[in-house]
Design a protein around this motif. Structure first.
Motif, short mmCIF file in Angstrom:
data_model
loop_
_atom_site.label_atom_id
_atom_site.label_comp_id
_atom_site.label_asym_id
_atom_site.label_seq_id
_atom_site.Cartn_x
_atom_site.Cartn_y
_atom_site.Cartn_z
N ALA A 115 19.28 -4.81 -5.60
CA ALA A 115 20.04 -4.00 -6.55
C ALA A 115 19.63 -2.54 -6.50
CB ALA A 115 19.85 -4.56 -7.96
N ASP A 116 18.40 -2.26 -6.05
CA ASP A 116 17.91 -0.89 -5.95
C ASP A 116 17.97 -0.35 -4.53
OD1 ASP A 116 17.27 -0.66 -8.68
OD2 ASP A 116 15.40 -1.74 -8.37
N GLY A 117 18.78 -0.98 -3.69
CA GLY A 117 18.92 -0.51 -2.33
C GLY A 117 18.11 -1.35 -1.36
N PRO A 118 18.21 -1.07 -0.07
CA PRO A 118 17.51 -1.87 0.93
C PRO A 118 16.00 -1.69 0.87
CG PRO A 118 18.57 0.02 1.95
CD PRO A 118 19.02 0.01 0.53
N VAL A 119 15.28 -2.79 1.15
CA VAL A 119 13.82 -2.77 1.17
C VAL A 119 13.36 -3.49 2.42
CG1 VAL A 119 13.76 -2.84 -1.36
CG2 VAL A 119 13.45 -4.96 -0.06
N ILE A 120 12.14 -3.22 2.83
CA ILE A 120 11.49 -4.02 3.86
C ILE A 120 10.44 -4.86 3.15
CG2 ILE A 120 9.87 -2.15 4.47
CD1 ILE A 120 10.03 -3.33 7.39
N SER A 130 0.56 -8.95 -4.41
CA SER A 130 1.25 -10.12 -4.94
C SER A 130 2.20 -10.68 -3.89
CB SER A 130 2.04 -9.76 -6.20
OG SER A 130 1.19 -9.30 -7.23
N PRO A 131 2.71 -11.89 -4.11
CA PRO A 131 3.74 -12.41 -3.21
C PRO A 131 4.99 -11.53 -3.21
CG PRO A 131 2.80 -14.19 -4.50
CD PRO A 131 2.28 -12.91 -5.09
N ASN A 132 5.69 -11.55 -2.08
CA ASN A 132 6.97 -10.85 -1.91
C ASN A 132 6.83 -9.32 -2.00
OD1 ASN A 132 8.48 -13.31 -1.61
ND2 ASN A 132 8.21 -13.59 -3.82
N GLU A 133 5.73 -8.79 -1.49
CA GLU A 133 5.54 -7.34 -1.42
C GLU A 133 6.71 -6.70 -0.67
OE1 GLU A 133 2.34 -4.13 0.47
OE2 GLU A 133 1.82 -6.27 0.34
N LYS A 134 7.09 -5.49 -1.11
CA LYS A 134 8.20 -4.79 -0.43
C LYS A 134 7.96 -3.29 -0.49
CE LYS A 134 10.41 -3.13 -4.30
NZ LYS A 134 10.62 -1.69 -4.59
N TYR A 135 8.74 -2.57 0.29
CA TYR A 135 8.72 -1.11 0.31
C TYR A 135 10.15 -0.65 0.47
CZ TYR A 135 6.59 3.49 1.51
OH TYR A 135 6.16 4.80 1.53
N ASN A 136 10.64 0.20 -0.44
CA ASN A 136 12.01 0.66 -0.37
C ASN A 136 12.24 1.49 0.90
OD1 ASN A 136 11.76 -0.20 -3.15
ND2 ASN A 136 13.70 0.85 -3.51
N LEU A 137 13.37 1.28 1.53
CA LEU A 137 13.67 2.08 2.72
C LEU A 137 13.77 3.55 2.38
CD1 LEU A 137 13.92 -0.58 4.18
CD2 LEU A 137 16.08 0.22 5.17
N GLU A 138 14.24 3.86 1.17
CA GLU A 138 14.28 5.26 0.74
C GLU A 138 12.87 5.85 0.73
OE1 GLU A 138 16.30 7.82 -2.83
OE2 GLU A 138 14.90 6.24 -3.42
#
Length: 461
Positions: A115-120, A436-444
């Motif tokens: 919902a907040d844009g693409p993430v890796i 934590s599980p499911n770590e991510k980084y926004n592509l922005e």
């Protein structure tokens, strides 16, 4: 005065090469460089060698340096007789446990739409491989467009940050002359909570302690011994409960020595950030702020020291019920420190406080878990204003000077050992799920982060 055409060409190159940059990041994230697990020692080494090869391909004089633990990666740009800038990041990552809570394998990174844009998504995406690679991609674009970097650089990438950095201070001391620079750049921080770019100008220190209280030589039946024999859990919790009073103040003698009040200017700046403590807590299912009376929310998480109980164990904790007086109780506690508080003096005061609560026929032992002082940067240095302007230009919003409740001991190490302040600039977000599980980084964050460093390099050259 920076040459806007030189910078914009670099920014355009970063935009055009984003797909390739993401593929490189995925390759890096696939290496399970978990520094706390001896089973992954080879993977940590592989991550260091991967980084070294990347930097050599960009023309850096790079090497993998041994330590008693995991290696350091050190690189230098070809010298141009200019005092360099030091860039620091870490390539090790946290363990993935509990694995069952991951939606996909943690070392098989993927781009996902949210919902907040693409993430890796993947372990290390935000902490700290994705952030570290914003440095590397900015350097790559400068070399692609102009054939050289705008100033001399020293790069120090660590492989033990997630396991307490035991080799870092000795390495800095042994290699101080090689690593010393005008200013350090540290990427292990984030945006402000509303998404505006930020520079962290103060960090709390950290002191950790583990306490073990022992009583009888075995667990005792509470019907036979309850009320007569010492209960180590009760003794331990009584000792810990009196470290703070009802107003949230720590009671240890001398604890507040060195704690500094906010300046009027910084208090006004933080007030302008519009922090809402209740809304902040609502994100994690809470409603009511607690802590020191008479303090604002940002003061408490950025500028005030704390005492927290992080875990307690003892007695029977399995299924069902077992009425015992335990032979042993353990607790892990931590203090966040501000100003010029002395962690070792606080350690001594805490241990004396606990010992005073231990009956004669019980014993207590302590195990220290790190001790780092707080850090505060000198924002009167023109480099801070220049970097702030560069950040604001890239993000289209005025960058903010902020504090951080967490601890990044390397900033204090750079100050104490190498004699230099640090620009702490990162692009993580509060919901990145680091550790934590499911770590991510926004592509922005990744894309604009790399462009931000390109602009900062130009501004400081």
């Amino acid at each position: 005065m920076q040459d806007d055409s030189r910078i914009e060409d670099v920014v355009s190159t970063l935009e055009a090469q984003l797909p390739e940059a993401l593929e490189r990041l995925k390759e890096f994230l696939r290496i399970p460089s978990v520094s706390t697990d001896p089973a992954h020692a080879g993977d940590v080494r592989a991550a260091a060698e991967w980084l070294c090869a990347e930097l050599q391909g960009l023309g850096f004089l790079a090497s993998v340096r041994p330590t008693p633990g995991h290696p350091m990666v050190v690189a230098h740009s070809p010298k141009g007789n200019r005092r360099p800038l030091l860039f620091y990041g870490h390539y090790d990552v946290q363990p993935v446990d509990p694995l069952a809570l991951w939606d996909r394998p943690p070392f098989e990174p993927m781009i996902e739409e949210t919902a907040d844009g693409p993430v890796i998504r993947g372990r290390g995406a935000a902490d700290d491989k994705g952030q570290l690679m914003t440095f590397v991609e900015a350097f790559r674009a400068w070399k692609t467009v102009h054939g050289a970097l705008p100033t001399d650089l020293v790069l120090l990438f660590e492989g033990e940050e997630e396991s307490g950095s035991p080799s870092l201070q000795p390495f800095l001391r042994e290699n101080a002359e090689e690593l010393r620079a005008d200013l350090a750049m540290i990427c292990d921080t984030g945006l402000y909570s509303d998404g505006r770019p930020a520079m962290t100008t103060q960090l709390r220190g950290l002191l950790g302690e583990e306490i073990v209280v022992r009583g009888a030589d075995r667990d005792l039946h509470s019907g036979s011994f309850g009320g007569l024999a010492a209960n180590p859990i009760q003794i331990l919790v009584n000792a810990l409960a009196t470290v703070k009073d009802a107003g949230g103040h720590v009671t240890l003698p001398g604890f507040y020595d060195g704690v500094e009040e906010l300046s009027d200017e910084l208090r006004a700046d933080w007030q302008d950030l519009g922090f809402d403590a209740a809304e902040f807590l609502a994100r994690v299912g809470l409603k009511h702020p607690v802590g020191e009376t008479g303090r604002t929310g940002l003061e408490m998480v950025w500028n005030r020291p704390t005492f927290e109980i992080n875990g307690i164990t003892g007695g029977y904790t399995g299924d069902g019920f077992k009425t015992v007086l335990p032979a042993e109780a353990r607790a892990k506690v931590s203090f966040r420190l501000t100003g010029t508080q002395n962690p070792e003096a606080i350690r001594v005061a805490f241990r004396a406080h606990v010992r005073a609560a231990i009956p004669d026929d019980c014993t207590v032992e302590f195990h220290g878990h790190g001790a780092s002082r707080a850090s505060r940067m000198d924002t009167s240095d023109p480099a801070f204003a220049a970097a702030k302007q560069a950040l604001s230009q890239e993000w289209g919003r005025e960058a903010a000077y902020i504090g951080a409740g967490g601890s990044i001991p390397v900033a204090g190490d750079f100050k104490e050992i190498l004699g230099m302040d640090s620009l702490l600039i990162g692009f993580g977000r509060d919901d990145d799920r680091i550790h934590s599980p499911n770590e991510k980084y926004n592509l922005e964050s990744f894309a604009k982060g790399a462009r931000s460093w390109a602009r900062i390099l130009a501004a400081l050259a």
